[in-house]
Design a protein around this motif. Structure first.
Motif, PDB file in Angstrom:
ATOM      1  N   UNK A  24     -18.076  -4.286 -10.175  1.00 36.02           N
ATOM      2  CA  UNK A  24     -17.562  -2.917 -10.299  1.00 36.02           C
ATOM      3  C   UNK A  24     -16.745  -2.663 -11.568  1.00 36.02           C
ATOM      4  N   UNK A  25     -15.979  -3.649 -12.098  1.00 31.22           N
ATOM      5  CA  UNK A  25     -15.248  -3.364 -13.344  1.00 31.22           C
ATOM      6  C   UNK A  25     -16.151  -3.038 -14.526  1.00 31.22           C
ATOM      7  N   UNK A  26     -17.420  -3.465 -14.458  1.00 33.37           N
ATOM      8  CA  UNK A  26     -18.339  -3.194 -15.564  1.00 33.37           C
ATOM      9  C   UNK A  26     -18.601  -1.703 -15.726  1.00 33.37           C
ATOM     10  N   UNK A  27     -18.385  -0.946 -14.649  1.00 35.11           N
ATOM     11  CA  UNK A  27     -18.580   0.501 -14.726  1.00 35.11           C
ATOM     12  C   UNK A  27     -17.673   1.094 -15.796  1.00 35.11           C
ATOM     13  N   UNK A  28     -16.447   0.574 -15.882  1.00 34.89           N
ATOM     14  CA  UNK A  28     -15.491   1.084 -16.868  1.00 34.89           C
ATOM     15  C   UNK A  28     -15.886   0.714 -18.290  1.00 34.89           C
ATOM     16  N   UNK A  29     -16.681  -0.335 -18.431  1.00 33.37           N
ATOM     17  CA  UNK A  29     -17.150  -0.721 -19.763  1.00 33.37           C
ATOM     18  C   UNK A  29     -18.163   0.303 -20.272  1.00 33.37           C
ATOM     19  N   UNK A  60       0.825  -1.205   0.000  1.00 31.80           N
ATOM     20  CA  UNK A  60       0.000   0.000   0.000  1.00 31.80           C
ATOM     21  C   UNK A  60       0.864   1.262   0.000  1.00 31.80           C
ATOM     22  N   UNK A  61       2.059   1.162   0.594  1.00 33.63           N
ATOM     23  CA  UNK A  61       2.961   2.313   0.670  1.00 33.63           C
ATOM     24  C   UNK A  61       3.809   2.472  -0.599  1.00 33.63           C
ATOM     25  N   UNK A  62       3.873   1.418  -1.411  1.00 30.72           N
ATOM     26  CA  UNK A  62       4.724   1.450  -2.597  1.00 30.72           C
ATOM     27  C   UNK A  62       3.918   1.435  -3.896  1.00 30.72           C
ATOM     28  N   UNK A  63       2.887   0.621  -3.929  1.00 28.89           N
ATOM     29  CA  UNK A  63       2.048   0.529  -5.128  1.00 28.89           C
ATOM     30  C   UNK A  63       0.637   0.116  -4.710  1.00 28.89           C
ATOM     31  N   UNK A  64      -0.242   1.087  -4.448  1.00 26.05           N
ATOM     32  CA  UNK A  64      -1.603   0.781  -4.006  1.00 26.05           C
ATOM     33  C   UNK A  64      -2.375  -0.109  -4.975  1.00 26.05           C
ATOM     34  N   UNK A  71      -4.269  -3.451  -3.864  1.00 26.97           N
ATOM     35  CA  UNK A  71      -5.693  -3.716  -4.080  1.00 26.97           C
ATOM     36  C   UNK A  71      -5.915  -5.042  -4.793  1.00 26.97           C
ATOM     37  N   UNK A  72      -5.086  -5.335  -5.785  1.00 27.48           N
ATOM     38  CA  UNK A  72      -5.231  -6.588  -6.532  1.00 27.48           C
ATOM     39  C   UNK A  72      -4.992  -7.797  -5.636  1.00 27.48           C
ATOM     40  N   UNK A 122      -9.936  -0.714  -4.569  1.00 24.27           N
ATOM     41  CA  UNK A 122      -9.416  -0.088  -3.358  1.00 24.27           C
ATOM     42  C   UNK A 122     -10.496   0.790  -2.724  1.00 24.27           C
ATOM     43  N   UNK A 123     -11.215   1.516  -3.566  1.00 18.48           N
ATOM     44  CA  UNK A 123     -12.304   2.364  -3.074  1.00 18.48           C
ATOM     45  C   UNK A 123     -13.438   1.523  -2.494  1.00 18.48           C
ATOM     46  N   UNK A 124     -13.734   0.391  -3.129  1.00 18.92           N
ATOM     47  CA  UNK A 124     -14.780  -0.504  -2.621  1.00 18.92           C
ATOM     48  C   UNK A 124     -14.394  -1.042  -1.245  1.00 18.92           C
ATOM     49  N   UNK A 125     -13.127  -1.413  -1.092  1.00 16.03           N
ATOM     50  CA  UNK A 125     -12.659  -1.932   0.192  1.00 16.03           C
ATOM     51  C   UNK A 125     -12.754  -0.904   1.302  1.00 16.03           C
ATOM     52  N   UNK A 126     -12.242   0.286   1.031  1.00 20.97           N
ATOM     53  CA  UNK A 126     -12.294   1.358   2.031  1.00 20.97           C
ATOM     54  C   UNK A 126     -13.745   1.753   2.300  1.00 20.97           C
ATOM     55  N   UNK A 127     -14.526   1.819   1.232  1.00 19.63           N
ATOM     56  CA  UNK A 127     -15.929   2.185   1.382  1.00 19.63           C
ATOM     57  C   UNK A 127     -16.709   1.170   2.197  1.00 19.63           C
ATOM     58  N   UNK A 128     -16.439  -0.118   1.955  1.00 23.27           N
ATOM     59  CA  UNK A 128     -17.120  -1.164   2.712  1.00 23.27           C
ATOM     60  C   UNK A 128     -16.784  -1.106   4.187  1.00 23.27           C
ATOM     61  N   UNK A 129     -15.533  -0.807   4.490  1.00 27.65           N
ATOM     62  CA  UNK A 129     -15.100  -0.692   5.886  1.00 27.65           C
ATOM     63  C   UNK A 129     -15.770   0.499   6.570  1.00 27.65           C
ATOM     64  N   UNK A 130     -15.755   1.637   5.905  1.00 26.54           N
ATOM     65  CA  UNK A 130     -16.335   2.846   6.494  1.00 26.54           C
ATOM     66  C   UNK A 130     -17.855   2.759   6.593  1.00 26.54           C
ATOM     67  N   UNK A 131     -18.474   2.145   5.581  1.00 26.26           N
ATOM     68  CA  UNK A 131     -19.940   2.041   5.586  1.00 26.26           C
ATOM     69  C   UNK A 131     -20.435   1.250   6.796  1.00 26.26           C
ATOM     70  N   UNK A 132     -19.841   0.071   7.020  1.00 27.05           N
ATOM     71  CA  UNK A 132     -20.297  -0.743   8.151  1.00 27.05           C
ATOM     72  C   UNK A 132     -19.932  -0.089   9.479  1.00 27.05           C
ATOM     73  N   UNK A 133     -18.789   0.573   9.534  1.00 24.77           N
ATOM     74  CA  UNK A 133     -18.392   1.253  10.768  1.00 24.77           C
ATOM     75  C   UNK A 133     -19.411   2.319  11.147  1.00 24.77           C
TER      76      UNK A 133
END
Length: 205
Positions: free
Chosen positions: A108-113, A44-48, A52-53, A140-151
Motif C-alpha cells: 500500500x505505501x507504493x500508492x504514494x510513490x 487511537x484516541x490520542x494519535x491514530x 496504526x504504526x 489504518x484504512x486497510x485495517x478497518x477495511x479488512x475487518x469490515x470486508x470479512x464481516x
C-alpha cells in the motif's frame, strides 16, 4: 438473542484456540501482539497514526508470524483434522486470505510513490515524517477495511450473526489473548514448544 450471540462468541474463540494455537511460540507472539494492540487501542484516541504504526508493525506482524512460521501444519491429532480442513472451515482469515491482506498492507505505501496525493486526499509529502504519517493513515484504512470486508462477506456466506460475532471477537481478541496466553512465554522458556493442555481440554469439551 444476546445469549446466542455470547455462545457463538465462545464457540468461535474456542475453535480458534484449539485449531490454530498449538505452538507455545505462536501463543507467546500472540501475548506480545495483545499487549501492543492494547497500547494501539489507547493511542487511537490520542494519535491514530501511532496507533496504526504499532498495530501493523508490531501487533499484526508478531501475530501473523506465529501462524505462518511456528504453528504446526501437519495432521492435527488433537482435533483429528487435517491442516487443509482447518483452513477450509476457518471463520475469519485463513492463511491464504492472510497472505492477500498482508500483501495489500505491505504494498500500500507504493500508492504514494505513484500518486503522492492519493487521489487528492493528501498533500504531497515532503519529509519522511510526512510520508510515514500518510502511510500510517493508509494502514489504518486497510485495517478497518479488512475487518469490515470479512464481516460483510460472512453476512452472505454464513449469516449476519456469524459476521457480527467474528467482528466482536477480532476487536476483543487482545483482551482475551492476554488472559489466555500470558503464561505462554514462561512455558516456552521451560522448553515447552507445544501446548500439552489442548488435548486434555479438547477431550473434555
Amino acid at each position: 438473542m444476546i445469549k446466542n450471540f455470547l455462545q457463538e462468541l465462545r464457540t468461535q474463540r474456542w475453535d480458534d484456540h484449539r485449531f490454530y494455537h498449538h505452538s507455545r511460540i505462536n501463543q507467546s507472539l500472540h501475548f506480545v501482539s495483545a499487549l501492543s494492540f492494547l497500547f494501539a487501542y489507547v493511542m487511537l484516541f490520542f494519535d491514530p497514526v501511532v496507533s496504526a504504526l504499532v498495530g501493523w508493525l508490531v501487533s499484526m506482524t508478531s501475530r501473523q508470524a506465529g501462524h505462518f512460521f511456528f504453528e504446526p501444519k501437519g495432521y492435527d491429532h488433537v482435533n483429528q483434522a487435517t491442516h487443509e480442513h482447518k483452513e477450509d472451515i476457518k471463520v475469519g482469515y485463513n492463511l491464504q486470505r492472510k497472505v492477500v491482506l498482508m500483501a495489500i498492507w505491505a504494498l500500500s505505501p507504493m500508492v504514494l510513490y505513484f500518486d503522492p496525493t492519493l487521489f487528492g486526499l493528501f498533500k504531497p509529502w515532503v519529509t519522511m515524517g510526512d510520508f510515514t504519517r500518510q502511510v500510517a493513515k493508509i494502514w489504518l484504512a486497510v485495517g478497518v477495511g479488512g475487518l469490515l470486508f470479512r464481516t460483510i462477506h460472512l453476512f452472505f456466506i454464513r449469516d449476519v450473526e456469524t459476521g457480527l460475532v467474528w467482528m466482536t471477537k477480532i476487536v476483543t481478541d487482545p483482551f482475551h489473548d492476554l488472559k489466555l496466553y500470558h503464561k505462554a512465554p514462561l512455558f516456552l522458556m521451560k522448553g515447552e514448544l507445544i501446548d500439552p493442555g489442548l488435548e486434555k481440554h479438547v477431550k473434555h469439551a
